[in-house]
Design an enzyme around this catalytic site. Sequence first.
Site, short mmCIF file in Angstrom:
data_model
loop_
_atom_site.label_atom_id
_atom_site.label_comp_id
_atom_site.label_asym_id
_atom_site.label_seq_id
_atom_site.Cartn_x
_atom_site.Cartn_y
_atom_site.Cartn_z
N ASP A 1 -27.51 21.82 -7.31
CA ASP A 1 -26.60 22.86 -7.77
C ASP A 1 -26.04 23.63 -6.58
O ASP A 1 -26.78 24.23 -5.81
CB ASP A 1 -27.34 23.82 -8.71
CG ASP A 1 -26.39 24.65 -9.54
OD1 ASP A 1 -25.34 25.03 -9.02
OD2 ASP A 1 -26.71 24.91 -10.71
N SER B 1 -21.51 26.90 -13.12
CA SER B 1 -22.45 25.80 -13.35
C SER B 1 -22.47 25.29 -14.79
O SER B 1 -22.92 24.17 -15.03
CB SER B 1 -23.87 26.24 -12.97
OG SER B 1 -23.95 26.54 -11.60
N HIS C 1 -31.50 27.13 -18.30
CA HIS C 1 -30.39 27.44 -17.40
C HIS C 1 -29.18 26.58 -17.74
O HIS C 1 -29.31 25.51 -18.35
CB HIS C 1 -30.84 27.21 -15.95
CG HIS C 1 -29.80 27.50 -14.93
ND1 HIS C 1 -28.88 26.56 -14.52
CD2 HIS C 1 -29.53 28.63 -14.22
CE1 HIS C 1 -28.08 27.09 -13.60
NE2 HIS C 1 -28.45 28.33 -13.40
N THR D 1 -27.37 24.50 -16.10
CA THR D 1 -27.31 23.12 -15.64
C THR D 1 -28.09 22.16 -16.52
O THR D 1 -27.54 21.18 -17.02
CB THR D 1 -27.75 23.03 -14.16
OG1 THR D 1 -26.96 23.95 -13.41
CG2 THR D 1 -27.56 21.65 -13.61
N ASP E 1 -22.82 20.18 -8.58
CA ASP E 1 -21.91 20.67 -9.61
C ASP E 1 -20.72 21.40 -8.99
O ASP E 1 -19.62 21.38 -9.50
CB ASP E 1 -22.64 21.57 -10.61
CG ASP E 1 -23.42 22.68 -9.95
OD1 ASP E 1 -23.58 22.66 -8.71
OD2 ASP E 1 -23.90 23.58 -10.67
N HIS E 2 -20.97 22.05 -7.86
CA HIS E 2 -19.91 22.80 -7.15
C HIS E 2 -20.41 23.09 -5.75
O HIS E 2 -21.55 22.76 -5.40
CB HIS E 2 -19.59 24.11 -7.88
CG HIS E 2 -20.81 24.96 -8.12
ND1 HIS E 2 -21.41 25.70 -7.12
CD2 HIS E 2 -21.55 25.18 -9.25
CE1 HIS E 2 -22.46 26.32 -7.61
NE2 HIS E 2 -22.58 26.03 -8.90
#
Length: 524
Positions: A59, A109, A170, A172, A383-384
């Site tokens: 993440d 996320s 969370h 994700t 994810d980013h």
Amino acid sequence: MKLLLLILLAQLCSASLVPEIEKDPEYWREQAQETLQHALQLQRLNQNVAKNLILFLGDGMGVSTVTAARILKGQLQHRKGEESLLEMDKFPYVALAKTYNTNAQVPDSAGTATAYLCGVKANEGTVGVSAGVTRDRCNTTKGQEVTSILRWAKEAGKAVGIVTTTRVTHATPSAAYAHSANRDWYSDGEMPPDALEGGCRDIARQLVENIPDIEVILGGGRKYMFPKNASDVEYPHEDKHRGTRLDRRDLVQAWYEAKPPGKVAKYVWHRRDLLALNLSRVDFLLGESWHPRVPWLQLGAKGGTPGLACGAGAAGVASQGCCCLQGMLLASQRDAVTPKMLVPHPEMLAKQALHEAVELDRAIGLATRLTSVKDTLSVVTADHSHVFTFGGYTPRGNPIFGLAPMQSDVDRKPFTSILYGNGPGYKIVAGERENVSAVDFAHADYQAQSAVPLRQETHGGEDVAVFARGPMAHLLHGVHEQNYIPHAMAYAACIGSNRAHCNAASRPGASVLLPFLALLFLLC
């Protein structure tokens, strides 16, 4: 004369930075030819059906984080660092993924998790739903739910699981099983009255109800599973760890009750209990720490929480057991960089973030050793990104957490190589930028300096890398929309909707009857 001595000293230091072997041009020519031979071998495509799927998701693990982690890994091994290799660096196929959300240029996320798990781009702040859902609006959810590769695997008769270093609720990991208009609806205690009245369910409840036969769940945030004010099993006298559920349900008990008769289910909350398990005799495993984000790195070696590599190992052993978890989709998440309390990049704790990236590297290596490139598609991505960078013309082998070899030509102060574009590291002392030589910039809790003051550092908007190895890995190439990733993985494993190619005639080495292991490492 003094200037001449300084110049000679600088030249001598610069020469010593170069390893002797690298001064020989043949070293570089031979290295390039060896790389060329490996590349030529890739012309023989691996078109087997993927028996195993492994997705490691770091993440916020942007390219700058990957590069800095590579250097750190080498320096931890007493090398200069730049020449070292991460496990993901050894994967033969590399792509870029575009991370934007449907309503955001720089993503969060939740929307990205929906993309790389469900194969559909979505709005920021929403999980497991289409872009037709507006954040916080429960009444926009019905009919907009989208399913994940975890469910596709389940529908194909495979075992599945989630392992994460953050809370299991969370954003994700939750996109693997939940459908929510707000990523923060961990329990009903975090939901507004109109959402509860509208029939929307919290994410923890969906964890045990939507796909009740998930074989492995390991992560943090157990307070969302228990009634409001219920004492925590590990910290019974600390209010912040008490249960949060308004419906007074014990979701761990509900998890047990949802298991088929004759199946063995185990709940653990301490490292010793996990390590004591005979995984060949366990059908379902739920492990939860109290932490909103599990400090695997700090506690993995000595404390009560197992390390990420340990989690990967437990899943790998379980999947190869004689009868318990034959074929599995496991999700594991490294939370080095998501915007939550104690998470390294948003808090600008670069040292912790990069050490966690090295820990992720260990888990990738372990999973690689437990599987075969012939039947296992492994994918590593993020994810980013984050607004993390390192520069300053540092010399070869410069400590990754060290100073640049120069002072600013504006304020005449030193600066660290690692910096952030924004965040809480913006510090003014007596009207000037803080002098980093006056602080312990090598400390684990040191916040690197930033250009713009914010309470928390933001995500970055650039593309992220996708590393792939194994059957059909060549499908991950070039620049892709992020939602393409689960479609390519599902195609390789003959799960999901696109299975017309899944017959022996059209796929060399195809056999959809093989046992299946899908390891989704959602490493936030």
